[in-house]
Design a protein around this motif. Sequence first.
Motif, PDB file in Angstrom:
ATOM      1  N   THR A 196       0.855  -1.181   0.000  1.00 14.95           N
ATOM      2  CA  THR A 196       0.000   0.000   0.000  1.00 14.95           C
ATOM      3  C   THR A 196       0.894   1.235   0.000  1.00 14.95           C
ATOM      4  O   THR A 196       1.732   1.394   0.889  1.00 14.95           O
ATOM      5  N   ARG A 197       0.731   2.070  -1.002  1.00 21.57           N
ATOM      6  CA  ARG A 197       1.546   3.279  -1.118  1.00 21.57           C
ATOM      7  C   ARG A 197       0.635   4.433  -1.512  1.00 21.57           C
ATOM      8  O   ARG A 197       0.076   4.456  -2.596  1.00 21.57           O
ATOM      9  N   GLY A 198       0.490   5.435  -0.582  1.00 22.69           N
ATOM     10  CA  GLY A 198      -0.438   6.527  -0.846  1.00 22.69           C
ATOM     11  C   GLY A 198      -1.852   5.978  -0.891  1.00 22.69           C
ATOM     12  O   GLY A 198      -2.308   5.309   0.028  1.00 22.69           O
ATOM     13  N   ASN A 199      -2.556   6.266  -1.980  1.00 22.94           N
ATOM     14  CA  ASN A 199      -3.901   5.716  -2.150  1.00 22.94           C
ATOM     15  C   ASN A 199      -3.920   4.561  -3.148  1.00 22.94           C
ATOM     16  O   ASN A 199      -4.973   4.165  -3.630  1.00 22.94           O
ATOM     17  N   LEU A 200      -2.715   4.006  -3.461  1.00 21.22           N
ATOM     18  CA  LEU A 200      -2.588   2.872  -4.381  1.00 21.22           C
ATOM     19  C   LEU A 200      -2.269   1.597  -3.606  1.00 21.22           C
ATOM     20  O   LEU A 200      -1.325   1.555  -2.818  1.00 21.22           O
ATOM     21  N   SER A 201      -3.067   0.540  -3.818  1.00 18.91           N
ATOM     22  CA  SER A 201      -2.865  -0.752  -3.158  1.00 18.91           C
ATOM     23  C   SER A 201      -2.638  -1.828  -4.217  1.00 18.91           C
ATOM     24  O   SER A 201      -3.279  -1.814  -5.269  1.00 18.91           O
ATOM     25  N   THR A 202      -1.723  -2.754  -3.936  1.00 16.50           N
ATOM     26  CA  THR A 202      -1.449  -3.874  -4.826  1.00 16.50           C
ATOM     27  C   THR A 202      -1.981  -5.147  -4.180  1.00 16.50           C
ATOM     28  O   THR A 202      -1.625  -5.470  -3.044  1.00 16.50           O
ATOM     29  N   ILE A 203      -2.846  -5.874  -4.896  1.00 16.89           N
ATOM     30  CA  ILE A 203      -3.500  -7.077  -4.361  1.00 16.89           C
ATOM     31  C   ILE A 203      -3.210  -8.257  -5.282  1.00 16.89           C
ATOM     32  O   ILE A 203      -3.333  -8.135  -6.500  1.00 16.89           O
ATOM     33  N   GLU A 204      -2.833  -9.400  -4.689  1.00 19.92           N
ATOM     34  CA  GLU A 204      -2.612 -10.622  -5.462  1.00 19.92           C
ATOM     35  C   GLU A 204      -3.819 -11.541  -5.320  1.00 19.92           C
ATOM     36  O   GLU A 204      -4.336 -11.748  -4.219  1.00 19.92           O
ATOM     37  N   LEU A 205      -4.282 -12.071  -6.458  1.00 23.30           N
ATOM     38  CA  LEU A 205      -5.392 -13.022  -6.481  1.00 23.30           C
ATOM     39  C   LEU A 205      -4.844 -14.389  -6.867  1.00 23.30           C
ATOM     40  O   LEU A 205      -4.324 -14.573  -7.962  1.00 23.30           O
ATOM     41  N   THR A 206      -4.935 -15.361  -5.951  1.00 22.76           N
ATOM     42  CA  THR A 206      -4.372 -16.695  -6.176  1.00 22.76           C
ATOM     43  C   THR A 206      -5.390 -17.773  -5.823  1.00 22.76           C
ATOM     44  O   THR A 206      -6.504 -17.479  -5.381  1.00 22.76           O
ATOM     45  N   ASN A 207      -4.989 -19.020  -6.027  1.00 22.70           N
ATOM     46  CA  ASN A 207      -5.786 -20.188  -5.663  1.00 22.70           C
ATOM     47  C   ASN A 207      -7.096 -20.255  -6.447  1.00 22.70           C
ATOM     48  O   ASN A 207      -8.126 -20.696  -5.940  1.00 22.70           O
ATOM     49  N   THR A 208      -7.083 -19.788  -7.707  1.00 20.81           N
ATOM     50  CA  THR A 208      -8.276 -19.836  -8.552  1.00 20.81           C
ATOM     51  C   THR A 208      -7.880 -19.646 -10.008  1.00 20.81           C
ATOM     52  O   THR A 208      -6.800 -19.116 -10.298  1.00 20.81           O
ATOM     53  N   ASN A 209      -8.744 -20.114 -10.901  1.00 16.22           N
ATOM     54  CA  ASN A 209      -8.540 -19.891 -12.338  1.00 16.22           C
ATOM     55  C   ASN A 209      -9.564 -18.917 -12.896  1.00 16.22           C
ATOM     56  O   ASN A 209      -9.658 -18.744 -14.111  1.00 16.22           O
ATOM     57  N   GLU A 210     -10.327 -18.283 -11.998  1.00  8.18           N
ATOM     58  CA  GLU A 210     -11.366 -17.356 -12.420  1.00  8.18           C
ATOM     59  C   GLU A 210     -11.138 -16.001 -11.772  1.00  8.18           C
ATOM     60  O   GLU A 210     -10.757 -15.915 -10.603  1.00  8.18           O
ATOM     61  N   ASP A 281     -11.310   7.041   5.581  1.00 10.95           N
ATOM     62  CA  ASP A 281     -10.017   7.727   5.576  1.00 10.95           C
ATOM     63  C   ASP A 281      -9.538   8.035   4.166  1.00 10.95           C
ATOM     64  O   ASP A 281      -8.931   9.073   3.917  1.00 10.95           O
ATOM     65  N   GLU A 282      -9.766   7.125   3.222  1.00 16.21           N
ATOM     66  CA  GLU A 282      -9.346   7.301   1.830  1.00 16.21           C
ATOM     67  C   GLU A 282     -10.569   7.140   0.932  1.00 16.21           C
ATOM     68  O   GLU A 282     -10.969   6.030   0.592  1.00 16.21           O
ATOM     69  N   VAL A 283     -11.193   8.265   0.588  1.00 21.93           N
ATOM     70  CA  VAL A 283     -12.395   8.204  -0.256  1.00 21.93           C
ATOM     71  C   VAL A 283     -12.042   7.751  -1.665  1.00 21.93           C
ATOM     72  O   VAL A 283     -12.716   6.920  -2.258  1.00 21.93           O
ATOM     73  N   TYR A 284     -10.944   8.283  -2.212  1.00 17.77           N
ATOM     74  CA  TYR A 284     -10.513   7.941  -3.571  1.00 17.77           C
ATOM     75  C   TYR A 284      -9.382   6.917  -3.481  1.00 17.77           C
ATOM     76  O   TYR A 284      -8.346   7.167  -2.866  1.00 17.77           O
ATOM     77  N   GLN A 285      -9.580   5.719  -4.077  1.00 18.31           N
ATOM     78  CA  GLN A 285      -8.581   4.658  -3.992  1.00 18.31           C
ATOM     79  C   GLN A 285      -8.325   4.052  -5.367  1.00 18.31           C
ATOM     80  O   GLN A 285      -9.226   3.945  -6.196  1.00 18.31           O
ATOM     81  N   LYS A 286      -7.031   3.659  -5.561  1.00 22.44           N
ATOM     82  CA  LYS A 286      -6.636   2.919  -6.754  1.00 22.44           C
ATOM     83  C   LYS A 286      -6.172   1.531  -6.312  1.00 22.44           C
ATOM     84  O   LYS A 286      -5.483   1.401  -5.300  1.00 22.44           O
TER      85      LYS A 286
END
Length: 294
Positions: A196-210, A281-286
């Motif tokens: 999480t940096r500023g209003n930018l978050s990086t998320i990993e999606l695993t354990n699925t093919n969809e 806290d963070e209305v605008y998020q990426k």
Amino acid sequence: MTELGKRLKEAREAKNISLDELQEMTKIQKRYLIGIEEGNYAIMPGNFYVRAFIRQYAEAVGLDPDEIFEQYKQDIPQSYDEEIPQQLSRVKTRQQISPNSTKWLDLLPKLLIAAGIVGIAVVIWLFLQQNNAEDKPQNQIAGETTEVERSKNSPLEKAKKEEKEKKQEAEDKQPKAEKETEKSPSSAATLTVVETRGNLSTIELTNTNEFVIELTSKGNSWVEVYNTKGHSFFKGNLTNGQTQTFDLSAEAEVFVKIGRTLDVDIKVNGQPFTYPMDPKDEVYQKMKFIFKKS
């Protein structure tokens, strides 16, 4: 630049929001946004719009509009009702009734009387039908009951019953392991916030093919969904009650921008998704989703 303009600009830059992005979020022209920051209210259409634009600006950058209006009330022009034009359009208060309308008015009492007579006739008919049913001989009712019982024991009913019993026996003979395999749900996908940096978050999606994202608005918010190749899946306002669903199973990385997270619910593969940062806290998020197939 006024103190108010300086405060708003600092809040915008702290959230890493450009004037172009703020224009998309609030639908306020860029020159008016610059005018608010510089305190140049003369370019605005009127005092009412000045106050309305300042309120939208403050909400978009996460500030409390009421607090801003109270703290900087000396810098914000007051809004007065516009002068009501003296020339008002004249509306005819009387309309002439055409001869055809007069004829219909004359027929109206006769039509009402006819409708009343029909209604009374229907009530009498229903009453007579009910009395006939009560006076029906008991032996006739018993005969009808016998017919119903016989229909239940008909060859068709027996065939249906036998088919149902055979189907139940086949299900009972089915291996237990096979039944458990059919009933066991597939393993749920795993979502992990890796940065999480500023209003930018990086998320990993695993354990699925969809990979399916569903966005549902309960207000009005700017939304943008695009991949790293520059392809945009959606870009615009999501209004109250509107839902957009995106099948992104063929993508490796996808960006999702939400202008007002308080008004948008997110589901990933049918499961509710919690924002990495509190929307209060963070209305605008990426959010950057990295999809790693199983």
